[in-house]
Design an enzyme around this catalytic site. Structure first.
Site, PDB file in Angstrom:
ATOM      1  N   LYS A  48      58.904 -68.848  66.488  1.00  0.00           N
ATOM      2  CA  LYS A  48      58.896 -67.389  66.274  1.00  0.00           C
ATOM      3  C   LYS A  48      59.696 -67.135  64.999  1.00  0.00           C
ATOM      4  CE  LYS A  48      60.644 -63.740  66.648  1.00  0.00           C
ATOM      5  NZ  LYS A  48      60.835 -62.876  65.434  1.00  0.00           N
ATOM      6  N   GLU A  77      72.796 -71.654  66.041  1.00  0.00           N
ATOM      7  CA  GLU A  77      73.452 -71.633  64.728  1.00  0.00           C
ATOM      8  C   GLU A  77      73.634 -70.168  64.363  1.00  0.00           C
ATOM      9  OE1 GLU A  77      74.716 -74.189  63.490  1.00  0.00           O
ATOM     10  OE2 GLU A  77      73.723 -75.548  64.881  1.00  0.00           O
ATOM     11  N   CYS A 103      74.551 -68.222  56.070  1.00  0.00           N
ATOM     12  CA  CYS A 103      75.629 -68.263  57.061  1.00  0.00           C
ATOM     13  C   CYS A 103      76.835 -69.031  56.518  1.00  0.00           C
ATOM     14  CB  CYS A 103      75.141 -68.872  58.361  1.00  0.00           C
ATOM     15  SG  CYS A 103      74.333 -70.471  58.132  1.00  0.00           S
ATOM     16  N   GLU A 150      81.444 -60.693  60.273  1.00  0.00           N
ATOM     17  CA  GLU A 150      80.477 -61.177  59.282  1.00  0.00           C
ATOM     18  C   GLU A 150      79.767 -59.983  58.641  1.00  0.00           C
ATOM     19  OE1 GLU A 150      77.238 -64.685  58.912  1.00  0.00           O
ATOM     20  OE2 GLU A 150      76.808 -63.237  60.489  1.00  0.00           O
TER      21      GLU A 150
HETATM   22  O1  TXE Z   1      69.356 -61.298  63.074  1.00  0.00           O
HETATM   23  P1  TXE Z   1      68.701 -61.614  64.455  1.00  0.00           P
HETATM   24  P2  TXE Z   1      69.267 -59.943  62.218  1.00  0.00           P
HETATM   25  C1  TXE Z   1      73.501 -62.472  61.033  1.00  0.00           C
HETATM   26  C2  TXE Z   1      73.948 -61.578  59.898  1.00  0.00           C
HETATM   27  C3  TXE Z   1      73.082 -60.371  60.053  1.00  0.00           C
HETATM   28  C4  TXE Z   1      72.997 -60.285  61.551  1.00  0.00           C
HETATM   29  C5  TXE Z   1      71.804 -59.549  62.081  1.00  0.00           C
HETATM   30  O2  TXE Z   1      75.282 -61.209  60.111  1.00  0.00           O
HETATM   31  O3  TXE Z   1      73.648 -59.223  59.507  1.00  0.00           O
HETATM   32  O4  TXE Z   1      72.899 -61.629  61.992  1.00  0.00           O
HETATM   33  O5  TXE Z   1      70.633 -60.002  61.444  1.00  0.00           O
HETATM   34  C6  TXE Z   1      65.039 -63.042  66.561  1.00  0.00           C
HETATM   35  N1  TXE Z   1      65.648 -62.759  71.645  1.00  0.00           N
HETATM   36  N2  TXE Z   1      72.535 -63.480  60.629  1.00  0.00           N
HETATM   37  O6  TXE Z   1      69.283 -58.736  63.083  1.00  0.00           O
HETATM   38  O7  TXE Z   1      68.281 -60.360  65.140  1.00  0.00           O
HETATM   39  C7  TXE Z   1      64.568 -62.293  65.325  1.00  0.00           C
HETATM   40  O8  TXE Z   1      63.268 -61.776  65.512  1.00  0.00           O
HETATM   41  C8  TXE Z   1      65.128 -63.740  70.893  1.00  0.00           C
HETATM   42  C9  TXE Z   1      73.062 -64.788  60.434  1.00  0.00           C
HETATM   43  O9  TXE Z   1      68.128 -60.051  61.311  1.00  0.00           O
HETATM   44  O10 TXE Z   1      69.633 -62.523  65.156  1.00  0.00           O
HETATM   45  C10 TXE Z   1      64.656 -63.371  64.266  1.00  0.00           C
HETATM   46  O11 TXE Z   1      63.518 -64.209  64.353  1.00  0.00           O
HETATM   47  N3  TXE Z   1      65.035 -63.679  69.567  1.00  0.00           N
HETATM   48  C11 TXE Z   1      71.989 -65.799  60.382  1.00  0.00           C
HETATM   49  C12 TXE Z   1      65.924 -64.144  64.689  1.00  0.00           C
HETATM   50  O12 TXE Z   1      66.109 -63.839  66.067  1.00  0.00           O
HETATM   51  C13 TXE Z   1      65.508 -62.584  68.959  1.00  0.00           C
HETATM   52  C14 TXE Z   1      70.729 -65.458  59.735  1.00  0.00           C
HETATM   53  C15 TXE Z   1      67.183 -63.739  63.929  1.00  0.00           C
HETATM   54  O13 TXE Z   1      67.350 -62.356  64.032  1.00  0.00           O
HETATM   55  C16 TXE Z   1      66.066 -61.522  69.694  1.00  0.00           C
HETATM   56  C17 TXE Z   1      70.313 -64.093  60.009  1.00  0.00           C
HETATM   57  C18 TXE Z   1      66.133 -61.637  71.094  1.00  0.00           C
HETATM   58  N4  TXE Z   1      66.665 -60.697  71.865  1.00  0.00           N
HETATM   59  C19 TXE Z   1      71.239 -63.163  60.411  1.00  0.00           C
HETATM   60  N5  TXE Z   1      66.462 -60.566  68.812  1.00  0.00           N
HETATM   61  C20 TXE Z   1      72.442 -67.193  60.148  1.00  0.00           C
HETATM   62  N6  TXE Z   1      73.121 -67.791  61.135  1.00  0.00           N
HETATM   63  O14 TXE Z   1      72.156 -67.792  59.117  1.00  0.00           O
HETATM   64  C21 TXE Z   1      66.155 -61.003  67.576  1.00  0.00           C
HETATM   65  N7  TXE Z   1      65.558 -62.215  67.654  1.00  0.00           N
END
Ligand code: TXE
Length: 498
Positions: free
Chosen positions: A174, A249, A283, A386
């Site tokens: 996904k 991660e 990250c 963050e």
């Molecule tokens: O991430 P999400 P977001 C951090 C960064 C950012 C914050 C939010 O601080 O500001 O996260 O970003 C899927 N069940 N990072 O909202 O939502 C979503 O569709 C299952 C750090 O964009 O965590 C996407 O494919 N899956 C990071 C993935 O999770 C779910 C990189 C990441 O989205 C879900 C990105 C759920 N309930 C953001 N909700 C890093 N570690 O590098 C969302 N997703």
């Protein structure tokens, strides 16, 4: 308008409910495509396809699985420029970066895990005694769910799927709904190279819909997730209830520590790159810059000068170093964090604004200047949460003990960088930092073989090398009075996966 469909059982397919989401180009704020909005039904179809394909794929020899992964890598390589362009349009990151980092690394991910799995399947662990002989097999878990984010779209998607596929699992991936294009291009290549239908499936859609349905599905044996800490928490809770393997991660609030004895020019270069690479949206980026007091002014002068020299512009212009953030909504969040820091007393040394004089094509994009702050301490909210944008906060420290205390004063624990010419000190400090990776005089140097991951709110488990191969397999011990063995090709018998 271009339509991006799911890839299920080797075929493109629309959502069962025919729902679509807009895909925006963040550098222009224009809608550039529509992506299928997968719902529970679509995930169920994809998991069924994966579960049906898994036994035969597990029984395929490791070299044959590797051959197909290499063929996918060849397919990306042959069309690398289209991949780089699509990634840049979806994410706002410069073409110069997608060409040199994102796409080459995606190719390397597929190749490295393909070869690593062949080696891993060649030899099984044996423990013999006078009474019995034990053999430990690594059995594929069956169906692995891979959820990936928008900041390194194809890079992280391939990083998550390569090991499971190479070790004989079927995958349902996904990708982020914000950056779906390169995943869909990869799906076309999988079909072209003859990846058996159902081995790799891609379901697009929103996290709380398609993502959550994947995590909750009882036939998905393991979830590998990269994303935000709060999302990771909810993924973890669901997996715990289902006794599902999970690898998380998550975010970071990484410190880069510059001691007075460092090569200061090199440290300034490292700090600038670590703060602003990918518009600060990795990250592993540095959000806290800790500088020994005696060199504080000199380091700040250098970092500010370098930040001002970064070429901001149209991501599709090959000369651009620094593009747009992922979305207007994300820029709003970064600007809110910046405003909070200023309200707490931060001084903006450079940046802090939306750039002016951008080319017309990108004048409505989600841009924000590389920003350096100072004047707030470790108790300020900015220095604890963050932000995931191009904003770094500098703070002076008096001695080694204070630097370590400050670096550890966060709920996160992903990585840190130490700049010093005293390697004894580097080793001492590294052992006291509560993080998964410590770099000395470098940043973002990644070896496929080393464990990668964080502690505290930065995640659970390790990726990379043997950890990745172990995550997507279960150890099965065969204890026997006589010697037994598996097929040296790495194939495992059909029907034995769980
Ligand atoms: O991430 P999400 P977001 C951090 C960064 C950012 C914050 C939010 O601080 O500001 O996260 O970003 C899927 N069940 N990072 O909202 O939502 C979503 O569709 C299952 C750090 O964009 O965590 C996407 O494919 N899956 C990071 C993935 O999770 C779910 C990189 C990441 O989205 C879900 C990105 C759920 N309930 C953001 N909700 C890093 N570690 O590098 C969302 N997703």
């Amino acid at each position: 308008m271009r339509r991006i469909e799911h890839f299920i059982a080797g075929e493109s397919s629309m959502s069962a409910h025919e729902a679509w989401l807009d895909v925006m180009e963040p550098a222009t704020s224009n809608v550039v495509a529509h992506v299928a909005r997968g719902l529970r039904k679509d995930v169920e179809t994809a998991v069924d396809a994966a579960a049906a394909a898994a036994p035969r794929w597990a029984a395929t020899s490791a070299p044959e699985r590797a051959r197909l992964l290499h063929a996918m890598a060849d397919g990306i390589e042959a069309t690398a420029e289209s991949f780089a362009r699509a990634e840049s349009i979806d994410s706002g990151k410069p073409l110069s970066i997608t060409r040199s980092i994102d796409i080459p690394r995606a190719i390397a991910n597929l190749r490295w895990f393909a070869d690593a799995a062949v080696k891993a399947c060649q030899g099984t662990q044996r423990f013999d005694s006078s009474h019995a002989s034990n053999e430990v097999l690594r059995m594929p878990v069956g169906v692995v769910g891979a959820i990936s984010p928008w900041n390194l779209p194809l890079y992280l998607l391939t990083w998550k799927i390569a090991a499971p596929l190479a070790m004989g699992n079927a995958v349902v991936a996904k990708p982020s709904e914000l950056t779906p294009s390169t995943a869909s291009m990869l799906a076309s290549i999988a079909r072209e190279v003859g990846m058996p239908p159902g081995v790799l499936n891609i379901v697009h859609g929103l996290g709380p819909e398609a993502g959550a349905a994947l995590v909750e599905h009882p036939d998905v044996a393991a979830i590998t997730f990269t994303g935000g800490t709060e999302t990771g928490r909810s993924v973890n809770q669901t997996c715990a209830g289902l006794f599902k393997k999970v690898s998380l991660e998550l975010g970071g609030k990484n410190a880069l520590i510059i001691f007075a004895d460092a090569d200061i020019d090199a440290a300034i270069d490292t700090a600038t790159a670590a703060a602003f690479a990918n518009q600060g949206q990795i990250c592993l980026c540095t959000e806290r810059l800790l500088i020994e007091s005696s060199v504080y002014d000199r380091v700040m002068e250098g970092v500010i000068e370098r930040a001002r020299a970064i070429r901001i512009g149209d991501p599709l212009d090959a000369e651009t170093d620094f593009g747009s953030l992922i979305s207007i909504a994300h820029r709003d969040r970064v600007e809110a964090a910046l405003a909070g820091a200023i309200a707490d007393g931060a001084h903006v040394c450079t940046g802090g604004k939306r750039p002016i004089n951008l080319p017309d094509r990108v004048s409505a994009g989600a841009f924000l200047e590389p920003t350096v702050l100072q004047g707030i301490g470790m108790d300020a909210r900015f220095n604890r949460e963050e932000v995931f944008g191009p904003v770094v906060c500098a703070m002076p420290f008096a001695d080694e003990a204070e630097a370590v205390r400050m670096a550890n004063a966060t709920d996160y624990g992903l990585c840190a960088t130490v700049c010093t010419q005293d390697l004894e000190r580097a080793g001492r400090v590294a052992r006291k930092l509560d993080v998964g990776t410590v770099w000395t005089n470098c940043w973002l140097v990644r070896d496929f073989r080393v464990p990668f991951g964080g502690v505290k709110c930065s995640g659970l488990g390790r990726e990379g090398g043997d950890d990745a191969l172990h995550f997507c397999t279960e150890a099965r011990t065969l204890c026997s009075a006589s010697n037994s063995t598996v097929d040296a090709s790495g194939a495992v018998p059909t029907g034995t996966h769980t």
